[in-house]
Scaffold this motif. Structure first.
Motif, PDB file in Angstrom:
ATOM      1  N   PHE B  48       9.983  -1.630 -17.314  1.00 48.18           N
ATOM      2  CA  PHE B  48       9.478  -2.952 -16.908  1.00 48.18           C
ATOM      3  C   PHE B  48       9.820  -3.109 -15.461  1.00 48.18           C
ATOM      4  CE2 PHE B  48       6.971  -6.482 -18.242  1.00 48.18           C
ATOM      5  CZ  PHE B  48       7.349  -7.355 -17.265  1.00 48.18           C
ATOM      6  N   ALA B  49      11.017  -3.118 -15.156  1.00 49.29           N
ATOM      7  CA  ALA B  49      11.233  -3.123 -13.715  1.00 49.29           C
ATOM      8  C   ALA B  49      10.808  -2.288 -12.605  1.00 49.29           C
ATOM      9  CB  ALA B  49      12.955  -3.271 -13.719  1.00 49.29           C
ATOM     10  N   TYR B  50      10.731  -0.856 -13.253  1.00 52.87           N
ATOM     11  CA  TYR B  50       9.949   0.008 -12.413  1.00 52.87           C
ATOM     12  C   TYR B  50       8.572   0.048 -12.166  1.00 52.87           C
ATOM     13  CZ  TYR B  50       9.012   5.025 -10.896  1.00 52.87           C
ATOM     14  OH  TYR B  50       8.381   5.781 -10.207  1.00 52.87           O
ATOM     15  N   LEU B  51       7.818  -0.641 -13.149  1.00 55.50           N
ATOM     16  CA  LEU B  51       6.519  -0.915 -13.063  1.00 55.50           C
ATOM     17  C   LEU B  51       6.229  -2.106 -12.121  1.00 55.50           C
ATOM     18  CD1 LEU B  51       3.591  -0.747 -13.589  1.00 55.50           C
ATOM     19  CD2 LEU B  51       3.930  -2.215 -15.777  1.00 55.50           C
ATOM     20  N   ASP B  52       7.216  -3.082 -12.102  1.00 60.27           N
ATOM     21  CA  ASP B  52       7.651  -4.290 -11.124  1.00 60.27           C
ATOM     22  C   ASP B  52       7.682  -3.772  -9.716  1.00 60.27           C
ATOM     23  OD1 ASP B  52       7.639  -7.111 -10.709  1.00 60.27           O
ATOM     24  OD2 ASP B  52       9.732  -6.261 -10.115  1.00 60.27           O
ATOM     25  N   GLN B  53       8.659  -2.817  -9.544  1.00 63.52           N
ATOM     26  CA  GLN B  53       8.827  -2.304  -8.282  1.00 63.52           C
ATOM     27  C   GLN B  53       7.499  -1.690  -7.753  1.00 63.52           C
ATOM     28  OE1 GLN B  53      12.071   0.436  -8.186  1.00 63.52           O
ATOM     29  NE2 GLN B  53      13.598  -1.207  -8.220  1.00 63.52           N
ATOM     30  N   MET B  54       6.945  -0.996  -8.425  1.00 64.75           N
ATOM     31  CA  MET B  54       5.548  -0.007  -8.230  1.00 64.75           C
ATOM     32  C   MET B  54       4.474  -1.055  -7.587  1.00 64.75           C
ATOM     33  SD  MET B  54       4.819   2.836  -7.386  1.00 64.75           S
ATOM     34  CE  MET B  54       5.549   4.038  -8.473  1.00 64.75           C
ATOM     35  N   ARG B  55       4.477  -2.242  -8.561  1.00 69.07           N
ATOM     36  CA  ARG B  55       3.479  -3.331  -7.990  1.00 69.07           C
ATOM     37  C   ARG B  55       3.841  -4.230  -6.581  1.00 69.07           C
ATOM     38  NH1 ARG B  55       2.337  -5.087 -14.138  1.00 69.07           N
ATOM     39  NH2 ARG B  55       0.285  -4.220 -14.521  1.00 69.07           N
ATOM     40  N   VAL B  56       5.162  -4.301  -6.514  1.00 68.97           N
ATOM     41  CA  VAL B  56       5.643  -5.021  -5.033  1.00 68.97           C
ATOM     42  C   VAL B  56       5.204  -3.676  -4.151  1.00 68.97           C
ATOM     43  CG1 VAL B  56       7.489  -5.453  -3.768  1.00 68.97           C
ATOM     44  CG2 VAL B  56       7.195  -6.255  -6.032  1.00 68.97           C
ATOM     45  N   LEU B  57       5.547  -2.587  -4.358  1.00 66.73           N
ATOM     46  CA  LEU B  57       5.085  -1.757  -3.139  1.00 66.73           C
ATOM     47  C   LEU B  57       3.659  -1.593  -2.993  1.00 66.73           C
ATOM     48  CD1 LEU B  57       5.668   1.125  -1.527  1.00 66.73           C
ATOM     49  CD2 LEU B  57       5.028   2.127  -3.598  1.00 66.73           C
ATOM     50  N   LEU B  58       2.798  -1.784  -3.904  1.00 66.25           N
ATOM     51  CA  LEU B  58       1.499  -1.760  -3.752  1.00 66.25           C
ATOM     52  C   LEU B  58       1.010  -2.995  -3.018  1.00 66.25           C
ATOM     53  CD1 LEU B  58      -0.266  -0.311  -7.143  1.00 66.25           C
ATOM     54  CD2 LEU B  58       0.564   0.919  -5.016  1.00 66.25           C
ATOM     55  N   SER B  59       1.731  -4.029  -3.325  1.00 69.81           N
ATOM     56  CA  SER B  59       1.434  -5.315  -2.710  1.00 69.81           C
ATOM     57  C   SER B  59       1.589  -5.139  -1.133  1.00 69.81           C
ATOM     58  CB  SER B  59       2.160  -6.552  -3.362  1.00 69.81           C
ATOM     59  OG  SER B  59       2.177  -7.451  -2.432  1.00 69.81           O
ATOM     60  N   VAL B  60       2.833  -4.721  -1.054  1.00 66.33           N
ATOM     61  CA  VAL B  60       3.367  -4.548   0.599  1.00 66.33           C
ATOM     62  C   VAL B  60       2.303  -3.555   1.383  1.00 66.33           C
ATOM     63  CG1 VAL B  60       5.237  -4.033   2.218  1.00 66.33           C
ATOM     64  CG2 VAL B  60       5.597  -5.044  -0.093  1.00 66.33           C
ATOM     65  N   LEU B  61       1.961  -2.458   0.675  1.00 63.31           N
ATOM     66  CA  LEU B  61       1.057  -1.404   1.368  1.00 63.31           C
ATOM     67  C   LEU B  61      -0.214  -2.452   1.740  1.00 63.31           C
ATOM     68  CD1 LEU B  61       1.486   1.793  -0.932  1.00 63.31           C
ATOM     69  CD2 LEU B  61       2.284   1.305   1.619  1.00 63.31           C
ATOM     70  N   GLY B  62      -0.918  -3.240   0.990  1.00 68.14           N
ATOM     71  CA  GLY B  62      -2.142  -4.024   0.936  1.00 68.14           C
ATOM     72  C   GLY B  62      -1.776  -4.817   1.895  1.00 68.14           C
ATOM     73  N   HIS B  63      -0.698  -5.357   2.332  1.00 67.37           N
ATOM     74  CA  HIS B  63      -0.406  -6.032   3.748  1.00 67.37           C
ATOM     75  C   HIS B  63      -0.175  -5.384   4.805  1.00 67.37           C
ATOM     76  CE1 HIS B  63       0.321  -9.034   0.291  1.00 67.37           C
ATOM     77  NE2 HIS B  63      -0.128 -10.001   1.275  1.00 67.37           N
ATOM     78  N   LEU B  64      -0.011  -4.174   5.100  1.00 71.07           N
ATOM     79  CA  LEU B  64       0.120  -3.493   6.314  1.00 71.07           C
ATOM     80  C   LEU B  64      -0.898  -3.787   7.331  1.00 71.07           C
ATOM     81  CD1 LEU B  64       1.806  -0.130   5.526  1.00 71.07           C
ATOM     82  CD2 LEU B  64       2.843  -2.273   6.237  1.00 71.07           C
ATOM     83  N   ARG B  65      -0.877  -4.358   8.377  1.00 72.43           N
ATOM     84  CA  ARG B  65      -1.818  -4.328   9.271  1.00 72.43           C
ATOM     85  C   ARG B  65      -1.471  -3.443  10.526  1.00 72.43           C
ATOM     86  NH1 ARG B  65      -3.690  -6.766   5.751  1.00 72.43           N
ATOM     87  NH2 ARG B  65      -4.047  -8.864   5.659  1.00 72.43           N
ATOM     88  N   GLU B  66      -2.660  -2.667  10.828  1.00 67.69           N
ATOM     89  CA  GLU B  66      -2.302  -1.595  11.715  1.00 67.69           C
ATOM     90  C   GLU B  66      -3.294  -1.873  13.191  1.00 67.69           C
ATOM     91  OE1 GLU B  66      -0.360   2.178   9.829  1.00 67.69           O
ATOM     92  OE2 GLU B  66      -2.252   2.327  10.969  1.00 67.69           O
ATOM     93  N   GLU B  67      -2.646  -1.654  14.225  1.00 65.28           N
ATOM     94  CA  GLU B  67      -3.300  -1.328  15.464  1.00 65.28           C
ATOM     95  C   GLU B  67      -4.043  -0.221  15.381  1.00 65.28           C
ATOM     96  OE1 GLU B  67      -3.998  -4.758  16.909  1.00 65.28           O
ATOM     97  OE2 GLU B  67      -4.666  -2.955  18.073  1.00 65.28           O
ATOM     98  N   TRP B  68      -5.227  -0.222  15.448  1.00 66.02           N
ATOM     99  CA  TRP B  68      -5.976   0.930  14.968  1.00 66.02           C
ATOM    100  C   TRP B  68      -6.326   1.769  16.187  1.00 66.02           C
ATOM    101  CZ3 TRP B  68      -5.075   3.487  11.147  1.00 66.02           C
ATOM    102  CH2 TRP B  68      -4.859   2.923   9.689  1.00 66.02           C
ATOM    103  N   ILE B  69      -6.743   1.133  17.263  1.00 64.62           N
ATOM    104  CA  ILE B  69      -7.341   1.417  18.518  1.00 64.62           C
ATOM    105  C   ILE B  69      -6.724   1.246  19.674  1.00 64.62           C
ATOM    106  CG2 ILE B  69      -9.288  -0.112  18.445  1.00 64.62           C
ATOM    107  CD1 ILE B  69     -11.214   2.026  19.296  1.00 64.62           C
ATOM    108  N   ALA B  70      -6.350   1.972  20.587  1.00 61.34           N
ATOM    109  CA  ALA B  70      -5.868   1.685  21.697  1.00 61.34           C
ATOM    110  C   ALA B  70      -6.725   1.019  22.780  1.00 61.34           C
ATOM    111  CB  ALA B  70      -5.087   2.924  22.465  1.00 61.34           C
ATOM    112  N   GLU B  71      -6.277   0.219  23.704  1.00 55.53           N
ATOM    113  CA  GLU B  71      -7.290  -0.263  24.641  1.00 55.53           C
ATOM    114  C   GLU B  71      -8.185   0.500  25.412  1.00 55.53           C
ATOM    115  OE1 GLU B  71      -6.792  -3.620  22.924  1.00 55.53           O
ATOM    116  OE2 GLU B  71      -8.352  -3.436  24.850  1.00 55.53           O
ATOM    117  N   PRO B  72      -7.646   1.556  26.013  1.00 58.98           N
ATOM    118  CA  PRO B  72      -8.681   2.502  26.827  1.00 58.98           C
ATOM    119  C   PRO B  72      -9.741   3.016  25.737  1.00 58.98           C
ATOM    120  CG  PRO B  72      -6.149   3.177  27.093  1.00 58.98           C
ATOM    121  CD  PRO B  72      -6.386   2.257  26.061  1.00 58.98           C
TER     122      PRO B  72
END
Lengths: 222, 87
Positions: B48-72
């Motif tokens: 149960f804790a393992y599934l919980d950890q996996m769900r937290v991981l997915l939540s964090v991944l979903g929150h990642l914001r990336e700077e996709w494109i450099a200014e030039p």
């Protein structure tokens, strides 16, 4: 509002174009719509292009060329597929052609999930004693809800996770980025990468297992 | 204190469960296996804790914001857009 027609899902549902809200603006040549499209797709397209060409610089060129092609091709987009699928087809064709120019066969990235089996969790975490709970956890994983989860969501942890992503084998990385960071459905990822759903699932499984495992080790640190 | 699960024949071990977790979250487990999976979860704090950890991981991944494109690069694209609008 433009009406987009799609291939129905096997169970008859019509998939919704995730970019439907941009299509009218794109047809009107609005800078904000194009800017938003670039924000959504430049990164993923660069990662996909990189599978087909030998360097990230060439991948960037391919994506820049693809954007021009998309702009010029938009009047011909009929909405028979999603905008995403349509754009990725343009991208993949260009990336493959460019790859072939660069003697593709030598270095193309394989997305095959065959090969050594990776265990999701190292075997030593489970008991092997046949007389008492074989295959059961020796020590339970900790729940991450609450305090740990908040810490993980904080910026420095996001940065660490981004680094961890770059440490993954490329096939695992592209799948977990497109599925879990970008939120693309499995179907779109399989189409974009030309892999089976089973292959995609194995790569996703391995990526998530590795990330969880490293996060667990780090979460236990201060 | 929750009793430890007894691993009977035909039941899942924790070692097996962690290999099935992605299929479970993808809704790709055949129904009987899904039943066994959920039954194991109900009785196993560790998994149960393992599934919980996996769900937290997915939540964090979903929150990642990336700077996709450099200014030039962004500048070049905006030029291409301006040209496209004129055409």
């Amino acid at each position: 509002m433009s009406r987009a027609a799609f291939q129905p899902e096997p169970d008859g549902r019509q998939p919704i174009d995730p970019d439907a809200g941009l299509i009218d603006g794109l047809r009107e040549r609005e800078e904000s719509a194009f800017g938003e499209l670039v924000a959504r797709y430049h990164g993923p397209m660069r990662r996909i292009a990189a599978l087909h060409v030998p360097s990230s610089a060439i991948a960037e060129e391919v994506v820049q060329d693809t954007w021009i092609a998309i702009l010029h091709g938009l009047p011909r987009f009929e909405g028979r597929s999603s905008l995403r699928t349509w754009m990725l087809r343009i991208l993949t064709n260009r990336a493959r052609s460019r790859g072939e120019l660069e003697a593709r066969a030598k270095w193309v990235t394989s997305l095959d999930a065959e090969g050594d089996r990776e265990a999701a969790v190292e075997s030593g975490r489970f008991s092997d004693d046949p007389s008492s709970w074989p295959g059961h956890w020796r020590a339970h994983p900790r729940s991450w809800h609450g305090e740990v989860e908040e810490r993980i969501l904080r910026t420095e942890w996001q940065a660490r996770l981004r680094n961890l992503l770059e440490d993954l084998p490329v096939a695992q990385r592209i799948v977990v980025v497109l599925r879990d960071v970008e939120g693309w459905p499995a179907r779109d990822v399989c189409l974009a990468l030309d892999i089976s759903s089973g292959n995609q699932r194995v790569l996703l499984h391995r990526a998530r297992s590795r990330l969880r495992s490293v996060l667990e080790a780090r979460a236990d640190e201060a | 204190m929750r009793p430890k699960p007894i691993v009977a024949p035909g039941r899942l071990s924790c070692r097996e469960l962690v290999e099935l977790i992605t299929d479970y979250l993808e809704d790709a487990l055949p129904h009987p296996m899904r039943e066994r999976f959920e039954q194991h979860l109900r009785g196993c704090e560790g998994c149960f804790a393992y599934l919980d950890q996996m769900r937290v991981l997915l939540s964090v991944l979903g929150h990642l914001r990336e700077e996709w494109i450099a200014e030039p690069a962004r500048g070049r694209l905006l030029d291409a857009l301006a040209e496209w609008k004129r055409s």
